[in-house]
Each structure stands twice: as C-alpha cells, then as structure tokens.
Design a protein around this motif. Sequence first.
Motif, PDB file in Angstrom:
ATOM      1  N   SER A 185       0.833  -1.206   0.000  1.00  0.00           N
ATOM      2  CA  SER A 185       0.000   0.000   0.000  1.00  0.00           C
ATOM      3  C   SER A 185       0.862   1.248   0.000  1.00  0.00           C
ATOM      4  CB  SER A 185      -0.904   0.021   1.236  1.00  0.00           C
ATOM      5  OG  SER A 185      -0.125   0.188   2.402  1.00  0.00           O
ATOM      6  N   GLY A 186       0.268   2.330  -0.395  1.00  0.00           N
ATOM      7  CA  GLY A 186       0.896   3.639  -0.254  1.00  0.00           C
ATOM      8  C   GLY A 186       2.166   3.815  -1.057  1.00  0.00           C
ATOM      9  N   SER A 187       2.741   4.976  -0.932  1.00  0.00           N
ATOM     10  CA  SER A 187       3.999   5.211  -1.615  1.00  0.00           C
ATOM     11  C   SER A 187       5.029   5.629  -0.584  1.00  0.00           C
ATOM     12  CB  SER A 187       3.828   6.303  -2.678  1.00  0.00           C
ATOM     13  OG  SER A 187       3.244   7.436  -2.083  1.00  0.00           O
ATOM     14  N   ILE A 188       6.251   5.330  -0.898  1.00  0.00           N
ATOM     15  CA  ILE A 188       7.321   5.474   0.068  1.00  0.00           C
ATOM     16  C   ILE A 188       7.644   6.950   0.332  1.00  0.00           C
ATOM     17  CG2 ILE A 188       9.243   5.467  -1.563  1.00  0.00           C
ATOM     18  CD1 ILE A 188      10.231   3.041   0.323  1.00  0.00           C
ATOM     19  N   ASP A 189       7.975   7.247   1.579  1.00  0.00           N
ATOM     20  CA  ASP A 189       8.340   8.609   1.958  1.00  0.00           C
ATOM     21  C   ASP A 189       9.821   8.612   2.329  1.00  0.00           C
ATOM     22  OD1 ASP A 189       8.811  11.057   3.123  1.00  0.00           O
ATOM     23  OD2 ASP A 189       6.999  11.050   4.359  1.00  0.00           O
ATOM     24  N   LEU A 190      10.639   8.951   1.337  1.00  0.00           N
ATOM     25  CA  LEU A 190      12.086   8.824   1.522  1.00  0.00           C
ATOM     26  C   LEU A 190      12.621   9.706   2.645  1.00  0.00           C
ATOM     27  CD1 LEU A 190      13.116   8.647  -2.213  1.00  0.00           C
ATOM     28  CD2 LEU A 190      13.443   6.840  -0.526  1.00  0.00           C
ATOM     29  N   SER A 191      12.069  10.911   2.750  1.00  0.00           N
ATOM     30  CA  SER A 191      12.608  11.810   3.767  1.00  0.00           C
ATOM     31  C   SER A 191      12.277  11.304   5.174  1.00  0.00           C
ATOM     32  CB  SER A 191      12.095  13.234   3.558  1.00  0.00           C
ATOM     33  OG  SER A 191      10.720  13.287   3.804  1.00  0.00           O
ATOM     34  N   ALA A 192      11.101  10.648   5.306  1.00  0.00           N
ATOM     35  CA  ALA A 192      10.746  10.079   6.610  1.00  0.00           C
ATOM     36  C   ALA A 192      11.718   8.953   6.980  1.00  0.00           C
ATOM     37  CB  ALA A 192       9.316   9.563   6.587  1.00  0.00           C
ATOM     38  N   ILE A 193      12.088   8.140   5.984  1.00  0.00           N
ATOM     39  CA  ILE A 193      13.049   7.058   6.245  1.00  0.00           C
ATOM     40  C   ILE A 193      14.400   7.654   6.635  1.00  0.00           C
ATOM     41  CG2 ILE A 193      14.269   5.079   5.234  1.00  0.00           C
ATOM     42  CD1 ILE A 193      11.943   4.791   3.274  1.00  0.00           C
ATOM     43  N   GLU A 194      14.778   8.671   5.895  1.00  0.00           N
ATOM     44  CA  GLU A 194      16.073   9.313   6.143  1.00  0.00           C
ATOM     45  C   GLU A 194      16.145   9.886   7.558  1.00  0.00           C
ATOM     46  OE1 GLU A 194      16.913  11.873   2.898  1.00  0.00           O
ATOM     47  OE2 GLU A 194      19.039  12.091   3.412  1.00  0.00           O
ATOM     48  N   GLN A 195      15.002  10.400   8.004  1.00  0.00           N
ATOM     49  CA  GLN A 195      14.959  10.958   9.363  1.00  0.00           C
ATOM     50  C   GLN A 195      15.006   9.897  10.445  1.00  0.00           C
ATOM     51  OE1 GLN A 195      11.600  13.524   9.963  1.00  0.00           O
ATOM     52  NE2 GLN A 195      12.403  15.082   8.584  1.00  0.00           N
ATOM     53  N   LEU A 197      16.240   6.713  10.224  1.00  0.00           N
ATOM     54  CA  LEU A 197      17.371   5.767  10.258  1.00  0.00           C
ATOM     55  C   LEU A 197      18.473   6.102  11.265  1.00  0.00           C
ATOM     56  CD1 LEU A 197      17.618   4.498   6.600  1.00  0.00           C
ATOM     57  CD2 LEU A 197      17.218   3.143   8.642  1.00  0.00           C
ATOM     58  N   PRO A 198      18.857   7.362  11.430  1.00  0.00           N
ATOM     59  CA  PRO A 198      19.896   7.625  12.435  1.00  0.00           C
ATOM     60  C   PRO A 198      19.502   7.146  13.832  1.00  0.00           C
ATOM     61  CG  PRO A 198      19.548   9.554  11.058  1.00  0.00           C
ATOM     62  CD  PRO A 198      18.491   8.570  10.694  1.00  0.00           C
ATOM     63  N   GLN A 199      18.216   7.306  14.167  1.00  0.00           N
ATOM     64  CA  GLN A 199      17.733   6.835  15.473  1.00  0.00           C
ATOM     65  C   GLN A 199      17.869   5.308  15.567  1.00  0.00           C
ATOM     66  OE1 GLN A 199      13.517   6.991  16.113  1.00  0.00           O
ATOM     67  NE2 GLN A 199      13.714   7.309  18.319  1.00  0.00           N
ATOM     68  N   LEU A 206      23.164  -4.269  13.694  1.00  0.00           N
ATOM     69  CA  LEU A 206      22.982  -5.201  12.581  1.00  0.00           C
ATOM     70  C   LEU A 206      22.657  -4.426  11.309  1.00  0.00           C
ATOM     71  CD1 LEU A 206      20.607  -7.759  14.315  1.00  0.00           C
ATOM     72  CD2 LEU A 206      23.011  -8.143  13.756  1.00  0.00           C
ATOM     73  N   PRO A 207      22.789  -5.074  10.141  1.00  0.00           N
ATOM     74  CA  PRO A 207      22.327  -4.429   8.907  1.00  0.00           C
ATOM     75  C   PRO A 207      20.829  -4.126   8.997  1.00  0.00           C
ATOM     76  CG  PRO A 207      23.548  -6.442   8.425  1.00  0.00           C
ATOM     77  CD  PRO A 207      23.353  -6.413   9.899  1.00  0.00           C
ATOM     78  N   ILE A 208      20.409  -3.035   8.358  1.00  0.00           N
ATOM     79  CA  ILE A 208      18.996  -2.659   8.341  1.00  0.00           C
ATOM     80  C   ILE A 208      18.469  -2.741   6.919  1.00  0.00           C
ATOM     81  CG2 ILE A 208      17.333  -0.792   8.752  1.00  0.00           C
ATOM     82  CD1 ILE A 208      19.162   0.180  11.026  1.00  0.00           C
ATOM     83  N   GLY A 209      17.449  -3.594   6.758  1.00  0.00           N
ATOM     84  CA  GLY A 209      16.767  -3.685   5.473  1.00  0.00           C
ATOM     85  C   GLY A 209      15.519  -2.831   5.530  1.00  0.00           C
ATOM     86  N   VAL A 210      15.177  -2.200   4.417  1.00  0.00           N
ATOM     87  CA  VAL A 210      13.968  -1.378   4.373  1.00  0.00           C
ATOM     88  C   VAL A 210      13.013  -1.960   3.338  1.00  0.00           C
ATOM     89  CG1 VAL A 210      13.014   0.907   3.826  1.00  0.00           C
ATOM     90  CG2 VAL A 210      15.140   0.722   5.134  1.00  0.00           C
ATOM     91  N   GLY A 211      11.760  -2.075   3.715  1.00  0.00           N
ATOM     92  CA  GLY A 211      10.753  -2.594   2.796  1.00  0.00           C
ATOM     93  C   GLY A 211       9.453  -1.847   2.926  1.00  0.00           C
ATOM     94  N   PHE A 212       8.455  -2.263   2.180  1.00  0.00           N
ATOM     95  CA  PHE A 212       7.112  -1.676   2.062  1.00  0.00           C
ATOM     96  C   PHE A 212       7.176  -0.463   1.129  1.00  0.00           C
ATOM     97  CE2 PHE A 212       4.156  -3.203   5.678  1.00  0.00           C
ATOM     98  CZ  PHE A 212       4.820  -4.403   5.804  1.00  0.00           C
TER      99      PHE A 212
END
Lengths: 266, 398
Positions: A185-195, A197-199, A206-212
Amino acid sequence: MSRIQGTFEKLKQQQRRALIPFFTAGDPSPSVTVPLMHALASSGADVIELGVPFSDPMADGPTIQRASERALKQGMSLRGVLDLVAEFRRTNDATPVVLMGYGNPIEAMGWAKFAQRCADVGVDGVLTVDFPPEESSEAFEHLQRHGIDPIFLLAPTTEEARIRQVAKLARGYVYYVSLKGVTGSGSIDLSAIEQKLPQLRQHIKLPIGVGFGIRDAATATAVARLCDGVVVGSRIVQEIENSNEANVIDHVSALIKELRLAVDQA
Amino acid sequence: MYDYPDITGHFGQFGGIYMAETLIPAVEELRVQYLRYRDDPEFKAEFAYELKHYVGRPSPIYHAKNWSDRLGGAQIYLKREDLNHTGAHKINNAIGQALLARRMGKKRVIAETGAGMHGVATATVAARYGMECIVYMGAEDIQRQSPNVYRMKLLGATVVPVTSGSRTLKDACNEAIRDWVTNVESTFYIFGTAAGPHPYPMMVRDFQCVIGNEAKIQMPEMIGRQPDAVIACVGGGSNAIGLFYPYIDVPDVQIIGVEAGGHGVESGMHAAPLTANCPVGVLHGNKVNLVQDENGQIKETHSISAGLDYPGVGPEHCWLKDIGRAQYVAINDDEAMSAFHDLCRFEGIIPALESSHALAHAAKIAPGMSKDKVLLVNLSGRGDKDINTVARLSGITL
C-alpha cells in the motif's frame, strides 16, 4: 558465522547493498517455488524471504492476501514450505533463506519442532509478523538453540525504548517497515526514512533492510542509498500474479535483474 | 481473589499482545490511557450518566415464568440487555471506548461487526459524539443481517463489505486491523468483543461488567439470593464475561458459557473452540483456543448466528475454562431456533439468535432441576435483526 551474517559482510566489503526479494511459497503452485528461488538467486537476490501462507494475513494488502489464498488452495502448508527449502538447499548452499509469516502455523507445529526442522532443512532466519519481542521469548529460545536468526520488524511508530529492546534480541538483520500500512500500500516517503534511520542506527548494529512501498528501480535505488538492504515483496508477487507457469520464471528474473542494477547504482 | 489479566495482559497462557510492530505503540498508548481513565471520577461519572440516560440502564431482570412452568423445573430469569438502546449489550462497550477515544483526541473510529449489533452500537456512539465511523462487515453477514446494515447507514456510518476469506466476522476483524495499521494516528479501533490484544479483553470486560454488577444487586431484590447459575452465549464472549466476571468470586454460582455448535461439534461445522477442545493458537492479537486445521490455518466456522460465527474466543474464557471456574457447552443451530420460537410464543420476547443459544441451554438443563433452582440467562440482544434469517429457515419469504 551464519549465512545471513556472511552475506552482509561480503556485501559490505564490496560496498554494495542487499537485494531481498519476497514471495509466497506455493504461489502460483508449489512446483514453481524452488525454480523461482533459484531464479531469484541467479538474478541477483542476496537473501530470499519466503512467505509462509496463512489464512488470515492481517498485515498484508490485497496482493499478498491473494497470493496466500492461491498457495493455500494448492495445499501449501508450513511443512510443505520446509520441504521446499530442503529441496532448494540441495543445489544452493549459499543464499540465505528467511521464512516470513504469521505465528499460528508455527504454534500449531510447536516451536521446538519447527526450529529443529529449520536447522535441518537450512532455513537461516524467521520473521513472524504478529509476534513482537514481548511475546517471542519461547520462540527466541528455540530459534537460538538451533542457530536460526530471529528477524524483527521496526516501524515508523516504534519508539526509542522498543528499538533498544529489539536491538538486544535481533540477529541477522532488522527489517524496517517504511510506512504505516499493509504490504503493497501507499507510496514510500524517503525523507521520513532518512529521518528515522539515524535513530535506528544508534541502537541497531545489525544491517537494516527497508521494505514496504518499493515498486520500481528508481525507489529501489533511492532506498538503497539509505540502508543496507532493500526488501521488495508485493511488486514481485504482482509479477507472479500477472504471469503464467510458462513465463513466470522469465518475468520474475527480469524484474530481479532490473532491481539488482538499481540497488547497485546506490 | 481472582485478579487477571497480569500486568502483561496474560490470563495464564492466554491473551497477550500478538500484533504487528506498527500497531504495538498504539496498543500500548491505549493501555496507558485506559489505565489512566478507568478510575478517573469524571470519566466514571460520564460513563454512568450515559449508561443511565442514553442506554436506559439498569436493564431489568424478568422472570420467564410461563416458559419455566412449561419446562417444569428450574426458574429461568432473563437479564434484559435486549432492552438497551440499540437492542443489545454492545452499546455498553461502545460508549466506554468512544468516551476514551474522545479523551485521546481521536476523531475517526472503526469497528468490525458480525451480526451488526456492534456496528450499530459504534455507529450510534459515533453519531452521538460527532465522530467519523467506518464499519467493516463480512459480505456474507451483510446478506444475512441487512436491516442492521441500513441502520448503520442511517446513523451516518460507512459500511465496508469484506470479501476476503470466509467473508464473515473474522475477515471483518482482519480488514479493521488493516485499516488501523494504515491510519494508526487518527483512528481509534472500537473493538467489539472481549478479545484481541491487551488491553482490549480487560477493557471490554470492564465496560460490560455493568451487566453482572446490576444482576448481583437485582437478584437478591427479586428472589432474596443470587442465582444458582449464570448462563450466556459466547462468540468472542463480551456479554458473557460482562455477566460472569462479577460472579467469579461468588463460589456458589455456577458459570456456564454457551458456544455455537452449528451442525454439531462432532460434525466439525461449528464455532465452539472451547467445547471442541480446539488447540491454542494466535489470531487477532491474542493467544486463545482456535478452530483451526492441523497446519495452523484458521478454519471456516459455522453458526446460524452471525455474532457467534467466529473461530476464536476471548482469552479470559479460555482461562476460566482452564482453571475450572466456568463450564462451556455448545448448542446446535436447531436447538437455538427452537428456543427462539419458544421465547417468542410463551413470553412475547423476540430474542437474538446469539442469545437463543444461551436460552436453549437453560431450556435443556432446567427440566432436570428442582423448581426452587434459579438460572439467570443473559438475553444479550433482541431478535428483530434476525427475522429475515428465521423466515428464510421457515420457508417464508418476507
């Protein structure tokens, strides 16, 4: 060293990101699953997430719901999925396989037996969508005893304290669900992910995979720039749905190759 | 002293919070907010006011004397939840959760519904408090409960047909959970039964406890003592736990939950996970006994009553069965139908098909008991919504 850990370390040395495709075992039919897994591996998949179909896939959108229904109609079961992994392992000892699904089929089999079977057939990681860390102590104990990595989800809504809790329990990699919603569903919000990830990185080593929400080469490249692995699910399942048994391998292989190039451009 | 669930939301091995990560913070926020308001005098006063003036509580207890005489044994008393505003016990819980939603600043509420009574109750409170309301309902249930669908629409709710899976209550739950995960920040999920992830089983029980708390005062007023047994139908089990809970620590009162036996528990076509001793599993956020196959896939259930047509059951019922405090039995479709007609004809009350299961069990055991014994049956809802189903089964076209 586990297969998952080895895979990510190799990728790190090569300064590449993992491509992690998902599809539902038994869809469109059980006989296609192992050939599809080999096709994924040879087209550039680093880890394969294999969906275990469930009658009530509450976290999934219509695309993966339909895949589950097709697979169950074909008689697919957790036992059947484990047998398919055993078959895959006869000719592929390198590509990590993660089973992804809901807890109840595992509860029905029993965690002890399930973890033993995973180790026997060569499953590397297990992700149960509806088992948060709070309810995972029994699961964790059995998986750990057999060296199977418990893969946990983190979400945009996950707060700091829970990130720390997951950091303690997780093995292999952590799967960050990039949007609030069901799969596909929906479309990805890159800036939200970018914000966010540092947290996550602050606590998760561990490595972090991103999906959805990763639906094409452009989003795959953009997401890959931000993390260690890109998970693509509904887009692949959609490709399977739009193919027939004669051309499904070709169609999926072409899609994976395209995504591989995109991820490597990051 | 019975004191469950524990702090993590478990009733022994049952219950818990088996949810996808995205919803865990929402469930946690709900827990914190509920614990904050449950003992808040202002919240309690508003809830009590609404129950009295909007719902019409306390609901009376009625001695079904004609029917008891015909059965020739124990006296059957009915707790008249059917007389509540909207016609069932569901409104008690819907008001409680809506008041909480308001305090949490949520302006959009969602609900699942089977028979439609919880959907109507939610649509009602949404209209009363000015909230947007979306109700998920299985396509199969929309067919068999069409009057309730129109009621919800009249009240301003959007009814979304669910066409996945078995197209009944469990699939409506799945779809409501999918909505919640997508709209988690704006939306309050008004869950209809005493099941789901913690704190729902506890919270719904607490809101429904008004049933048993009233009965505990009313029975001594009527007959000078408490009943020998309390009986209620169990789908998810919210009307039942509402009646049972205040009686758990009253040892002389027998507690009997009545599940939907469908075509008969032995036929496999039922919705009676406790009576059938179904294995424990995880669905819709909690660990409970579940109607499932040997591979852990949830099986389609069968019941004449849409409100009981559900493969799981609330975790507290699983626990009460486990510790032996409550007994669970099943009543088949035809037995429930027979009790439905009896109550119509002998008492002038049209009961819901759900409640008819509890009535049927009372009718089954009353003749074997002496006339001074008293059975208190929760008449959880009225049967107006079921007249199409009953007519169809009687070969009549309305």
